[in-house]
Structures are given as structure tokens and as C-alpha cells.
Design a protein around this motif. Structure first.
Motif, short mmCIF file in Angstrom:
data_model
loop_
_atom_site.label_atom_id
_atom_site.label_comp_id
_atom_site.label_asym_id
_atom_site.label_seq_id
_atom_site.Cartn_x
_atom_site.Cartn_y
_atom_site.Cartn_z
N ILE A 8 -51.24 6.20 27.07
CA ILE A 8 -50.53 7.48 27.13
C ILE A 8 -49.75 7.57 28.44
O ILE A 8 -50.28 7.26 29.51
CB ILE A 8 -51.53 8.66 27.06
CG1 ILE A 8 -52.28 8.66 25.73
CG2 ILE A 8 -50.83 10.00 27.29
CD1 ILE A 8 -53.41 9.67 25.69
N ALA A 9 -48.50 7.99 28.37
CA ALA A 9 -47.76 8.37 29.57
C ALA A 9 -47.93 9.87 29.74
O ALA A 9 -47.54 10.65 28.87
CB ALA A 9 -46.28 8.01 29.44
N PHE A 10 -48.53 10.27 30.84
CA PHE A 10 -48.94 11.66 31.05
C PHE A 10 -48.16 12.24 32.23
O PHE A 10 -48.39 11.88 33.38
CB PHE A 10 -50.44 11.71 31.31
CG PHE A 10 -51.07 13.08 31.22
CD1 PHE A 10 -50.35 14.21 30.87
CD2 PHE A 10 -52.43 13.22 31.49
CE1 PHE A 10 -50.94 15.45 30.79
CE2 PHE A 10 -53.05 14.46 31.41
CZ PHE A 10 -52.30 15.58 31.06
N VAL A 11 -47.23 13.15 31.95
CA VAL A 11 -46.44 13.82 32.98
C VAL A 11 -47.20 15.07 33.41
O VAL A 11 -47.47 15.95 32.58
CB VAL A 11 -45.05 14.21 32.46
CG1 VAL A 11 -44.24 14.89 33.57
CG2 VAL A 11 -44.31 12.99 31.94
N VAL A 95 -47.07 15.79 28.12
CA VAL A 95 -46.60 16.57 29.28
C VAL A 95 -47.53 17.76 29.47
O VAL A 95 -47.91 18.42 28.51
CB VAL A 95 -45.15 17.05 29.08
CG1 VAL A 95 -44.70 17.91 30.27
CG2 VAL A 95 -44.21 15.87 28.89
N ARG A 96 -47.86 18.01 30.73
CA ARG A 96 -48.78 19.10 31.05
C ARG A 96 -48.09 20.15 31.91
O ARG A 96 -47.61 19.85 33.02
CB ARG A 96 -50.00 18.55 31.79
CG ARG A 96 -50.93 19.63 32.34
CD ARG A 96 -52.10 19.00 33.05
NE ARG A 96 -52.84 20.01 33.80
CZ ARG A 96 -54.15 20.15 33.80
NH1 ARG A 96 -54.88 19.36 33.06
NH2 ARG A 96 -54.74 21.08 34.53
N TYR A 118 -48.30 18.09 23.98
CA TYR A 118 -48.18 19.01 25.11
C TYR A 118 -49.58 19.50 25.49
O TYR A 118 -50.40 19.81 24.62
CB TYR A 118 -47.29 20.19 24.77
CG TYR A 118 -46.84 20.96 26.00
CD1 TYR A 118 -45.77 20.51 26.77
CD2 TYR A 118 -47.49 22.11 26.40
CE1 TYR A 118 -45.36 21.19 27.91
CE2 TYR A 118 -47.09 22.80 27.54
CZ TYR A 118 -46.03 22.34 28.29
OH TYR A 118 -45.63 23.00 29.42
N TRP A 119 -49.82 19.57 26.80
CA TRP A 119 -51.10 20.06 27.33
C TRP A 119 -50.82 21.33 28.13
O TRP A 119 -50.17 21.29 29.17
CB TRP A 119 -51.74 19.00 28.23
CG TRP A 119 -53.17 19.28 28.58
CD1 TRP A 119 -53.63 20.28 29.38
CD2 TRP A 119 -54.32 18.54 28.16
NE1 TRP A 119 -55.00 20.23 29.49
CE2 TRP A 119 -55.45 19.16 28.75
CE3 TRP A 119 -54.51 17.41 27.36
CZ2 TRP A 119 -56.74 18.69 28.54
CZ3 TRP A 119 -55.81 16.96 27.16
CH2 TRP A 119 -56.90 17.59 27.74
N MET A 120 -51.31 22.46 27.63
CA MET A 120 -51.07 23.76 28.29
C MET A 120 -52.37 24.26 28.91
O MET A 120 -53.29 24.67 28.20
CB MET A 120 -50.54 24.79 27.28
CG MET A 120 -50.26 26.15 27.90
SD MET A 120 -49.65 27.40 26.73
CE MET A 120 -47.95 26.89 26.54
N PHE A 170 -52.83 20.61 23.32
CA PHE A 170 -54.13 20.85 23.95
C PHE A 170 -54.03 22.13 24.76
O PHE A 170 -53.06 22.31 25.52
CB PHE A 170 -54.53 19.68 24.85
CG PHE A 170 -54.94 18.44 24.11
CD1 PHE A 170 -56.23 18.31 23.61
CD2 PHE A 170 -54.03 17.42 23.89
CE1 PHE A 170 -56.62 17.17 22.92
CE2 PHE A 170 -54.40 16.28 23.20
CZ PHE A 170 -55.69 16.14 22.72
N VAL A 171 -55.00 23.01 24.62
CA VAL A 171 -54.98 24.29 25.31
C VAL A 171 -56.25 24.46 26.12
O VAL A 171 -57.22 23.72 25.96
CB VAL A 171 -54.81 25.47 24.32
CG1 VAL A 171 -53.46 25.42 23.64
CG2 VAL A 171 -55.93 25.46 23.27
N GLN A 172 -56.26 25.48 26.99
CA GLN A 172 -57.34 25.67 27.95
C GLN A 172 -58.57 26.32 27.34
O GLN A 172 -59.68 26.12 27.83
CB GLN A 172 -56.83 26.52 29.12
CG GLN A 172 -57.79 26.65 30.27
CD GLN A 172 -57.78 25.43 31.17
OE1 GLN A 172 -57.00 25.35 32.09
NE2 GLN A 172 -58.64 24.46 30.90
#
Length: 408
Positions: A8-11, A95-96, A118-120, A170-172
Motif C-alpha cells: 500500500i502507498a499511504f499518504v 490517503v489519510r 480513504y482513511w478519515m 476507513f473511519v475513526q
């Protein structure tokens, strides 16, 4: 366990090298156990010393300390993604908490034929709107106009362009998932990953209690975390004022720093103006083990989080940290904290009102049997529900569903 490794490329929005446990521990240590490697992309700017990242590679491009960082970061992140792609084949771009870079990530994923995730962890747009409104209360000049434009454009980009193109979000917290579902996003495309703890770090037996003599002979309560006016941190002082009338030997230890020198000075002056210097110990920044040393000297941990759009969907770490350390706690009623106190039966939940917090603290201080029961239940519940080892299994299962195995 996945049959073939994935990359995974994770920004990320936070500075490199990473220090947040939900990046450092979850992706750096736990995800490789499931055959999932991560290349980190972002900007330097943290105070942490550079360390190894055995889960993949780190591609720092640009600096968060650059005066045009907010404008340049999408271009920097595009370059970082290109470097990650050249290093090794990717299976996903994630992306986060970045908006413009979210658009860059979605476009790059489309060009490369990869899934976009997307990771929020925080409602960034709503944070921009709160800042806009704060400035607007002081007058609507050019500064307000700039913040209003940023908030409006960010809302359009994230909710119309970025999230609709994400294969998964993905959410908190479950509350954040419900909140996004109310905006029209498919609840089935979301996985809630609340904040957890590193089980190896948050073991009471491994923490050396502080020997600070200022704690001796006092009924110590503790707040671990950041101080900020936006978090209404002066509420802690309201609680101490209410407590000292009934418990004159009360001492609140605030083990944490503020995002700026101005905010720290605001807190110091607030303590002094209220005449609470002998009842509040403000430590400032401490190494983690030193902060935990103060925490385990406390009889009660406090976790007040303001209600509202920004924090109702959050998953605060401090309450879980208290429970992991066996510290009976008082937390207010944002959804995630209400869930944790109810499921763990290791803390009291109260509205964020000084009187309600005072009464809950006094109940724990005056009832050793209840306090010892809470102290015993907390670590066991955290080990079962909120360590990153447990959360990693949930995240890996989500990736199994949304990312195809790479052909051998």
C-alpha cells in the motif's frame, strides 16, 4: 493470513517520521503480520528522530514547516507516489485526512489501475468551517474570505470528488460511519477503526511511577493529552475548582503540552488567575514513559471531550490508555466514550459539566471497592477490544475484502 503479499502507498497528513500509534504500530508493526506492507508518503516536520520503517519504505517530499506547505503538499505527494510506484509494484493507494492530496491519490489510482482507499480520522472540512466561523466573529475581512473559500472548496472536493471514488473508507468510529452514511455514503463501504493502544507500552507493570514529591500526600487525578482552547481545556480547571471545596487535598496533573506557546501561556495564566497553582500541576511536554509515570500515581483519569460536530465522531485515546493502565476514569458522553465506559464497566460516564464530573470523581475517590473493580476490569477489556493487535485483525480482514490478491 493473506496468500500473497500486498503493498500500500499511504499518504498521511501527519509529519514524517510517524509517531502516531495508529500509523507507527498498526501499519509499521501489525499489518506486515498479515502480509501487508506500507510505503509512507508525506512531508517531514516532526520533532521525532528518524527511525527505521521495516513495513516498507518512507518517501518524505517537502516540509510541513515550509510557508507554502498547504499549497505545495499535493504536488509533493504526487512526487512521493511516483517514487513509491517506481520502487515496487503497488496494490493500493490510500490517503489519510488530506483533501487535495485525496484528489491526487484518486487520480493516480485511476491512472495506474489501482483501488483507491480513504482513511478519515478527523472531519477536516468541518474543522475548516469552525476556524472560518471563529475568524468571522472578529469581522469578515480578507482573512475570513480566504478561510471561507478554503472551507467551501474543501467540502466540494472531499464529498463530491474524493470519497465517491473510494473503494473503501476507513473511519475513526461507528459514530463517524453513521455520520457519513447520513450524507449518502454507503455504510457497507466503511470500516470503523477506533483508537487503540500498544499493549507492550501500556502495561502498568512496565511503568515506573513518578517520584515527584509534589504528588505525595495528595488525592491525585490526571489528564493525559493536548491542551487547547478548541478542546475547552479550561473545563479541567472548572472541575478542580468544584472539587477543592469538598476535597481540599486534590491535585490535578495535566501531563501534556499545547500546540503553541500562546496556548500554553493561556493555560498557565488561567491556573494562576483562578488561584489553583497548589491544585494543578501542569507538566508540559514529557517523554511518554515519564507521562505514564505520573498517570499511574493517579487515582482517577479524566477524559472530557467537547460535544459537537468535530469531536462527537472522534475516538479519543486517553480513556483507553487510562483503562489499559488500570486507572478508574471519568469520561463525558461523546458516543465512543459512552460505548467504552458501558462495555468495559471500568469508568463513569457524565455530561461535560463541572458538577457532574466533580460528583463522579468524588464517587470513585470515596468508594475504594468500586475503584478497585474498575481498575481490574480496564486492562482486560482493552486487551480484548482495543489493542492494535486486535484492531489489526479487523483492518486486515477489510483489506482482504477490498483488495484482490496479487497474482504470483
Amino acid at each position: 493470513m493473506r496468500r500473497t503479499p500486498l503493498s500500500i502507498a499511504f499518504v498521511i497528513r501527519d509529519p514524517l517520521p510517524p509517531i502516531r500509534a495508529d500509523v507507527l504500530t498498526l501499519f509499521g508493526a501489525e499489518m506486515p503480520q498479515y502480509g501487508i506492507g506500507t510505503d509512507l508518503v508525506g512531508q517531514v516536520g516532526g520533532e521525532a528522530a528518524a527511525g527505521g520503517w521495516s513495513a516498507g519504505a518512507v518517501h518524505p517530499v517537502g516540509s510541513l514547516k515550509h510557508k507554502l506547505a498547504s499549497v505545495l503538499s499535493p504536488f509533493w505527494d504526487a512526487l512521493g507516489l511516483a517514487r513509491a510506484w517506481r520502487r515496487a509494484p503497488l496494490d493500493c493507494i490510500q490517503v489519510r485526512d488530506k483533501i487535495a492530496s485525496g484528489l491526487v491519490g484518486r487520480a493516480a489510482a485511476a491512472v495506474l489501475g489501482l483501488p483507491f482507499v480513504y482513511w478519515m480520522s478527523f472531519p477536516i472540512v468541518e474543522g475548516f468551517e469552525v476556524r472560518r466561523d471563529e475568524i468571522g466573529r472578529r469581522g469578515r475581512g480578507l482573512r475570513w474570505l480566504a478561510h471561507a473559500a478554503r472551507a467551501a472548496l474543501s467540502r466540494y472536493v472531499i464529498y463530491r470528488l474524493v470519497l465517491p471514488g473510494a473503494r473503501h473508507i476507513f473511519v475513526q468510529s461507528d459514530a463517524m460511519a453513521d455520520w457519513l452514511a447520513a450524507k449518502g455514503f454507503n455504510r457497507a463501504r466503511m470500516t470503523a477503526v477506533p483508537m487503540g493502544v500498544d499493549a507492550n507500552l501500556f502495561r502498568r507493570a512496565s511503568v515506573t511511577p513518578s517520584t515527584d514529591p509534589r504528588l505525595d500526600g495528595r488525592r491525585v487525578i490526571v489528564y493525559l493529552g493536548r491542551i487547547a482552547q478548541s478542546r475547552k481545556s479550561d473545563f479541567l480547571l472548572d472541575v478542580v475548582e468544584a472539587l477543592r471545596e469538598r476535597q481540599p487535598d486534590i491535585l490535578l496533573v495535566i501531563a501534556g503540552d499545547a500546540p503553541s506557546a500562546d496556548e500554553m501561556e493561556w493555560m498557565r495564566s488561567s491556573i494562576s488567575k483562578r488561584g489553583l497553582d497548589s491544585h494543578v500541576l501542569l507538566t508540559g511536554w514529557l517523554p511518554q514513559q515519564a507521562a505514564l509515570g505520573y498517570a499511574v500515581r493517579a487515582e482517577v483519569g479524566l477524559s472530557p471531550i467537547p460535544r459537537g460536530a468535530l469531536f462527537d465522531v472522534s475516538s479519543p485515546t486517553k480513556l483507553v490508555e487510562y483503562l489499559a493502565l488500570g486507572i478508574p476514569s471519568v469520561a463525558n458522553d461523546i458516543p465512543d466514550q459512552r460505548l467504552v465506559t458501558a462495555q468495559s464497566a471500568a469508568g463513569l460516564c457524565a455530561p461535560m459539566e463541572a458538577g457532574a464530573f466533580r460528583d463522579a470523581v468524588l464517587e470513585l475517590l470515596g468508594n475504594p471497592t468500586m475503584a478497585s473493580q474498575f481498575a481490574a476490569r480496564g486492562p482486560a477489556w482493552v486487551r480484548t477490544h482495543r489493542t492494535y493487535t486486535v484492531l489489526a485483525e479487523k483492518v486486515a480482514a477489510a483489506y482482504d475484502q477490498i483488495l484482490p490478491d496479487r497474482p504470483c
